[in-house]
Design an enzyme around this catalytic site. Structure first.
Site, PDB file in Angstrom:
ATOM      1  N   ARG A 235    -137.462  58.364  15.184  1.00  0.00           N
ATOM      2  CA  ARG A 235    -136.394  57.697  14.450  1.00  0.00           C
ATOM      3  C   ARG A 235    -136.884  57.479  13.029  1.00  0.00           C
ATOM      4  NH1 ARG A 235    -133.614  59.044  18.054  1.00  0.00           N
ATOM      5  NH2 ARG A 235    -132.074  57.841  19.258  1.00  0.00           N
ATOM      6  N   GLU A 264    -128.673  57.093   8.161  1.00  0.00           N
ATOM      7  CA  GLU A 264    -128.082  58.417   8.392  1.00  0.00           C
ATOM      8  C   GLU A 264    -126.574  58.353   8.223  1.00  0.00           C
ATOM      9  OE1 GLU A 264    -129.359  59.956  12.169  1.00  0.00           O
ATOM     10  OE2 GLU A 264    -131.477  59.943  11.625  1.00  0.00           O
ATOM     11  N   HIS A 283    -130.668  65.400  12.000  1.00  0.00           N
ATOM     12  CA  HIS A 283    -130.789  64.900  13.376  1.00  0.00           C
ATOM     13  C   HIS A 283    -130.262  65.944  14.368  1.00  0.00           C
ATOM     14  CE1 HIS A 283    -131.186  60.759  15.516  1.00  0.00           C
ATOM     15  NE2 HIS A 283    -131.567  61.738  16.318  1.00  0.00           N
TER      16      HIS A 283
END
Length: 319
Positions: A235, A264, A283
């Protein structure tokens, strides 16, 4: 039983065994719209017993308004960070995830990031597309190098197997380390400081929690070997971005390849996006057909099993 699904990133064909098992005992409804507002999500879950939750952020104030019928929130993902677990369980809602369902795809992508960083592939491809032919700098090989894996869960273990294929020396840190796995797979257990000090490559594969938030900070980076390459598909919050930028500018960190950011999407002026020795992807580590099928299948199974157990507990009998 009624199961509603807001996940748009994972799909299963109707003939898939997991879907067939659900349809045999439950109504299954998928939302056609992506990125629901809180009001739209509240409307969609009315009358539902279980929610398959995709990218929704489900916080305490939203959970308080959920219908009393809702007993399970099942995530087709490894992380819990989009759901307030404490608030959910305080309201009698079980929260499930899908551990291991995407580990093979994410591990593949971590190796991809390691190689891309080691060989400066992104800049070379960009140069060629802009009419420049040549090499900005010599790359580094993987064979014989030491890779330090921080977090030896399902993803970390899958990375371990792949690194053996490149004849790398593997060291690992995890507060809950499986020493039998290490012994069987030629992995040397280390403290975090020991790992930071000896690794040519560092792979971040730990969960984000209070103990790992900004674990890779200025102090941690100062303990690393000069020219270290870091790959992050954990993360974004496990890395202190400001400290990473300084490490990259100074040359302490040769390259940072990350598939995750603390915010994000990142803002256009994010300093990491302005450095040539950084790769940022959106991601996508788990974005394979294989992982999507695995995640949704596990989420569906978790939803039905959890709901059945909860109902059995409430009624004091097996359902």
């Amino acid at each position: 039983m009624r199961i509603v699904n807001t996940c748009q990133y994972a799909h299963l064909p109707d003939e898939h065994p997991a879907v067939q098992r659900v349809l045999a005992k439950a109504e299954f409804v998928t939302c056609e719209k992506a990125k629901l507002t809180s009001e739209e999500l509240l409307e969609f879950v009315q009358g539902a017993d279980a929610l398959i939750s995709g990218t929704d952020y489900i916080r305490a104030d939203l959970i308080e308004k959920f219908p009393k019928s809702l007993k399970v929130i099942s995530r087709p993902a490894v992380g819990f960070d989009r759901v307030d677990i404490v608030a959910a369980r305080a309201h009698g809602i079980d929260v499930c995830n899908a551990p291991g369902s995407n580990c093979e795809s994410v591990a593949d992508y971590i190796i991809c990031m390691m190689i891309a960083a080691a060989r400066d592939m992104y800049n070379n491809i960009s140069d060629v597309r802009n009419g420049k032919w040549g090499v900005r700098q010599k790359g580094v090989g993987l064979k014989g190098k030491t890779v330090g894996i921080v977090g030896l869960g399902a993803i970390g273990r899958a990375v371990t197997q792949r690194c053996h294929g490149f004849s790398m020396k593997i060291v690992a840190y995890d507060p809950y380390l499986d020493y039998d796995f290490c012994a069987e797979n030629a992995v040397t257990p280390m403290t975090l400081d020991e790992l930071l000090g000896c690794s040519d490559f560092i792979v971040l594969a730990m969960p984000l929690n209070d103990s790992t938030y900004h674990m890779i900070n200025a102090d941690a980076i100062s303990k690393m070997k000069d020219g270290v390459i870091i790959a992050n598909d954990a993360r974004g919050g496990v890395v202190d971005a400001a400290a990473m930028v300084e490490g990259l500018r100074s040359g302490k960190v040769r390259f940072y390849a990350t598939d995750v950011m603390e915010a994000e999407p990142p803002t256009a002026d994010d300093p990491l996006l302005r450095l040539d020795n950084v790769i940022v992807s959106s991601h996508i580590g788990a974005e394979t057909i294989d992982a999507s099928c695995n995640m949704l299948a596990m989420a569906l199974n978790n939803a039905t099993v959890s709901y059945t157990h909860l109902r059995a507990h409430e009624t004091g009998r097996n359902l």
